[in-house]
Design an enzyme around this catalytic site. Structure first.
Site, PDB file in Angstrom:
ATOM      1  N   TYR A 260      -2.348   5.470  -4.164  1.00 29.86           N
ATOM      2  CA  TYR A 260      -3.444   6.419  -3.943  1.00 29.86           C
ATOM      3  C   TYR A 260      -3.050   7.672  -4.701  1.00 29.86           C
ATOM      4  CZ  TYR A 260      -5.798   3.939  -0.091  1.00 29.86           C
ATOM      5  OH  TYR A 260      -6.514   3.049   0.661  1.00 29.86           O
TER       6      TYR A 260
ATOM      7  N   SER B  59       0.818  -1.217   0.000  1.00 30.00           N
ATOM      8  CA  SER B  59       0.000   0.000   0.000  1.00 30.00           C
ATOM      9  C   SER B  59       0.850   1.264   0.000  1.00 30.00           C
ATOM     10  CB  SER B  59      -0.880  -0.010   1.257  1.00 30.00           C
ATOM     11  OG  SER B  59      -1.449   1.258   1.477  1.00 30.00           O
TER      12      SER B  59
ATOM     13  N   THR C 141      -5.897   2.764  -6.707  1.00 36.36           N
ATOM     14  CA  THR C 141      -7.165   2.628  -5.980  1.00 36.36           C
ATOM     15  C   THR C 141      -7.999   3.881  -6.197  1.00 36.36           C
ATOM     16  OG1 THR C 141      -6.189   1.190  -4.310  1.00 36.36           O
ATOM     17  CG2 THR C 141      -8.194   2.339  -3.680  1.00 36.36           C
TER      18      THR C 141
ATOM     19  N   HIS D 149     -13.460  -1.982  -1.379  1.00 37.51           N
ATOM     20  CA  HIS D 149     -12.535  -1.705  -0.282  1.00 37.51           C
ATOM     21  C   HIS D 149     -12.892  -2.558   0.950  1.00 37.51           C
ATOM     22  CE1 HIS D 149      -9.334   1.418  -0.025  1.00 37.51           C
ATOM     23  NE2 HIS D 149      -9.337   1.095   1.241  1.00 37.51           N
TER      24      HIS D 149
ATOM     25  N   LYS E 242      -8.157  -0.470  -9.044  1.00 39.68           N
ATOM     26  CA  LYS E 242      -8.817  -1.157  -7.920  1.00 39.68           C
ATOM     27  C   LYS E 242      -9.974  -0.298  -7.414  1.00 39.68           C
ATOM     28  CE  LYS E 242      -7.699  -3.143  -3.353  1.00 39.68           C
ATOM     29  NZ  LYS E 242      -8.144  -2.224  -2.323  1.00 39.68           N
TER      30      LYS E 242
HETATM   31  C1  LIG Z   1      -7.026  -2.709   7.732  1.00 36.33           C
HETATM   32  C2  LIG Z   1      -7.221  -2.501   6.259  1.00 36.33           C
HETATM   33  C3  LIG Z   1      -6.442  -1.583   5.589  1.00 36.33           C
HETATM   34  C4  LIG Z   1      -6.604  -1.377   4.215  1.00 36.33           C
HETATM   35  N1  LIG Z   1      -5.781  -0.493   3.557  1.00 36.33           N
HETATM   36  C5  LIG Z   1      -5.890  -0.340   2.205  1.00 36.33           C
HETATM   37  C6  LIG Z   1      -4.984   0.488   1.489  1.00 36.33           C
HETATM   38  O1  LIG Z   1      -4.089   1.098   2.059  1.00 36.33           O
HETATM   39  N2  LIG Z   1      -5.141   0.578   0.141  1.00 36.33           N
HETATM   40  C7  LIG Z   1      -6.125  -0.090  -0.536  1.00 36.33           C
HETATM   41  O2  LIG Z   1      -6.235   0.029  -1.760  1.00 36.33           O
HETATM   42  N3  LIG Z   1      -6.981  -0.902   0.122  1.00 36.33           N
HETATM   43  C8  LIG Z   1      -6.879  -1.042   1.473  1.00 36.33           C
HETATM   44  N4  LIG Z   1      -7.723  -1.913   2.135  1.00 36.33           N
HETATM   45  C9  LIG Z   1      -8.698  -2.688   1.353  1.00 36.33           C
HETATM   46  C10 LIG Z   1      -8.065  -4.018   0.915  1.00 36.33           C
HETATM   47  O3  LIG Z   1      -7.068  -3.806  -0.050  1.00 36.33           O
HETATM   48  C11 LIG Z   1      -9.112  -4.940   0.305  1.00 36.33           C
HETATM   49  O4  LIG Z   1      -9.790  -4.246  -0.706  1.00 36.33           O
HETATM   50  C12 LIG Z   1     -10.120  -5.487   1.317  1.00 36.33           C
HETATM   51  O5  LIG Z   1      -9.503  -5.837   2.524  1.00 36.33           O
HETATM   52  C13 LIG Z   1     -10.814  -6.690   0.715  1.00 36.33           C
HETATM   53  O6  LIG Z   1     -11.785  -7.204   1.557  1.00 36.33           O
HETATM   54  P1  LIG Z   1     -11.534  -8.467   2.537  1.00 36.33           P
HETATM   55  O7  LIG Z   1     -10.879  -7.911   3.749  1.00 36.33           O
HETATM   56  O8  LIG Z   1     -12.908  -8.982   2.774  1.00 36.33           O
HETATM   57  O9  LIG Z   1     -10.635  -9.432   1.815  1.00 36.33           O
HETATM   58  C14 LIG Z   1      -7.589  -2.103   3.507  1.00 36.33           C
HETATM   59  C15 LIG Z   1      -8.363  -3.053   4.188  1.00 36.33           C
HETATM   60  C16 LIG Z   1      -8.185  -3.258   5.544  1.00 36.33           C
HETATM   61  C17 LIG Z   1      -9.028  -4.304   6.233  1.00 36.33           C
END
Ligand SMILES: Cc1cc2nc3c(=O)[nH]c(=O)nc-3n(C[C@H](O)[C@H](O)[C@H](O)COP(=O)(O)O)c2cc1C
Length: 395
Positions: A124, A101, A150, A269, A245
């Protein structure tokens, strides 16, 4: 000499009957009308050679041993000192991809050095093109394979749990959170032993602060007008495999394809942004039908078991992405936890394929899926996601 006691299923009996009966009699039993399509459709699909199950998929230019990417998650070291580096190394060991990330607590360069596995950087878009380009150039220098942008975070989601628990980033003792930290001394020891907390990919802005600071950082720096022209500029600066994404509609998927994306990641997300949007598994079929011949479609969100991966692939996804499962495993046990989680999910994926009679992921088709709307309510599993599709084992 064959004995009834050595038969363990109907297929065994069929083999023995064919050995004993004159051919016309065997075929009289086994055959059906016309093209025998109904006979075939009635029969389960177990008589397949599944001695080895091929789960490899090439995604965004790199081969995965099985079709999974670990999703980008910000500030991973908050959960365990092993952080992004530990997760990336376990991803490589298991043969899956890893996405770092923009808000990672390990730098592009550190991840580039720590693993040779398929590496994607999640960008981002900031309202400072020089900063965006600087991150892209760092990824090129560090040997990343793919870039993903994203697009679902132009406004920060309303996460009321964080407000209630008094979360600060990096974690700090506040009157509101003191008890919660005191109750987890092992986490405190691990965290304090981990050195300074920073966000090295966003430079000076990643120095820290509470959630309000982070929110205001986002408000000030996140590009709120992501135009397709800006996407094209990012894609062309990068020049390699490029994913978007956060795509959730056929229209945006088509525009992504025209803007030069090599993949779209269907994502909400993990339900952290706009509440009430459809589960991503429901989007796969329409988007694959619209652009699947030109662009890879990756499903993100809700994967908790190998069978969920199989469902997404059967609907036409090229691969899946998962976030919380590895974060839970990392939080609980560090690197060994991630390793075990991946081993289990890989075994579940392989077992599901075997039980469907598929010798590889490329054998999966929509015939292996029955949509929830097509089956009676009492057969529907309302408890776990994704549950919209049900596997079925037919020819
Ligand atoms: C704690 C946390 C932090 C996340 N941080 C980012 C991020 O920095 N960038 C991003 O594109 N998605 C982020 N996401 C979304 C994840 O990339 C992903 O889309 C999501 O966790 C998918 O759902 P799932 O947890 O059911 O697998 C984050 C998700 C979580 C749970």
């Amino acid at each position: 000499m064959a004995r009834a006691g050595n038969c363990y299923n109907v297929a065994d009996f069929e083999v023995q009957a064919r050995r004993r009966l004159p051919a016309p009699l065997y075929h009289y039993i086994a055959g059906g009308a016309d093209d025998e399509r109904t006979v075939g459709a009635n029969v389960q699909n177990y008589l397949q050679d599944i001695r080895s199950i091929d789960m490899r998929r090439t995604v965004l230019g790199r081969e995965l041993a099985w079709p999974l990417f670990l999703a980008p998650t910000g500030m991973t070291r908050m959960f365990h000192q092993a952080g992004e580096i530990g997760v990336a190394q376990e991803a490589e060991r298991s043969g899956v991809g890893y996405a770092l990330s923009t808000m990672g607590t390990a730098s592009i360069e550190e991840v580039g050095r720590a693993t040779n596995g398929p590496r994607m950087f999640q960008l981002y878009l900031l309202n400072d093109e020089a900063m965006n380009f600087a991150m892209i150039d760092r990824c090129k220098a560090a040997g990343f394979d793919a870039l993903c942008l994203t697009v679902d975070t132009v406004v920060a989601g309303n996460r009321e749990r964080d407000l209630r628990t008094g979360l600060t980033v990096p974690p700090r003792l506040t009157p509101g959170s003191l008890l919660a930290f005191a109750a987890r001394p092992r986490w405190c020891m691990d965290y304090l032993g981990g050195g300074a907390f920073s966000l090295p990919n966003v430079g000076e802005a990643g120095g820290g602060g509470d959630l309000t600071t982070l929110a205001s950082y986002f408000a000030a720096r996140m590009e709120r007008n992501i135009t397709w022209a800006a996407v094209e500029r990012i894609a062309s600066r990068w020049g390699g495999p490029f994913a978007i994404k956060g795509i959730q509609s056929v229209r945006d998927a088509r525009l992504a394809a025209s803007a030069g994306a090599s993949a779209v990641i269907l994502s909400n997300h993990g339900g952290r942004q706009l509440d009430g949007v459809p589960p991503t598994i429901d989007l796969v079929a329409d988007i694959v039908d619209a652009i699947g011949d030109r662009v890879e479609v990756i499903l993100d969100g809700g994967i908790r078991r190998g069978s969920h991966i199989v469902k997404a692939l059967a609907m036409g996804a090229r691969a899946c992405m998962t976030g919380r499962p590895y974060l839970y495993a990392l939080s609980a046990f560090g690197k060994p936890g991630v390793r075990r989680m991946l081993e289990l999910m890989r075994a579940e994926t392989e077992r599901t394929l075997g039980l469907l009679g598929c010798a590889g992921v490329d054998d999966l088709t929509r015939d292996h899926i029955r949509l929830a709307g097509d089956i009676p309510d009492f057969l529907q599993d309302g408890a776990s996601r994704p549950n919209v599709t049900h596997l079925r084992n037919i020819l």
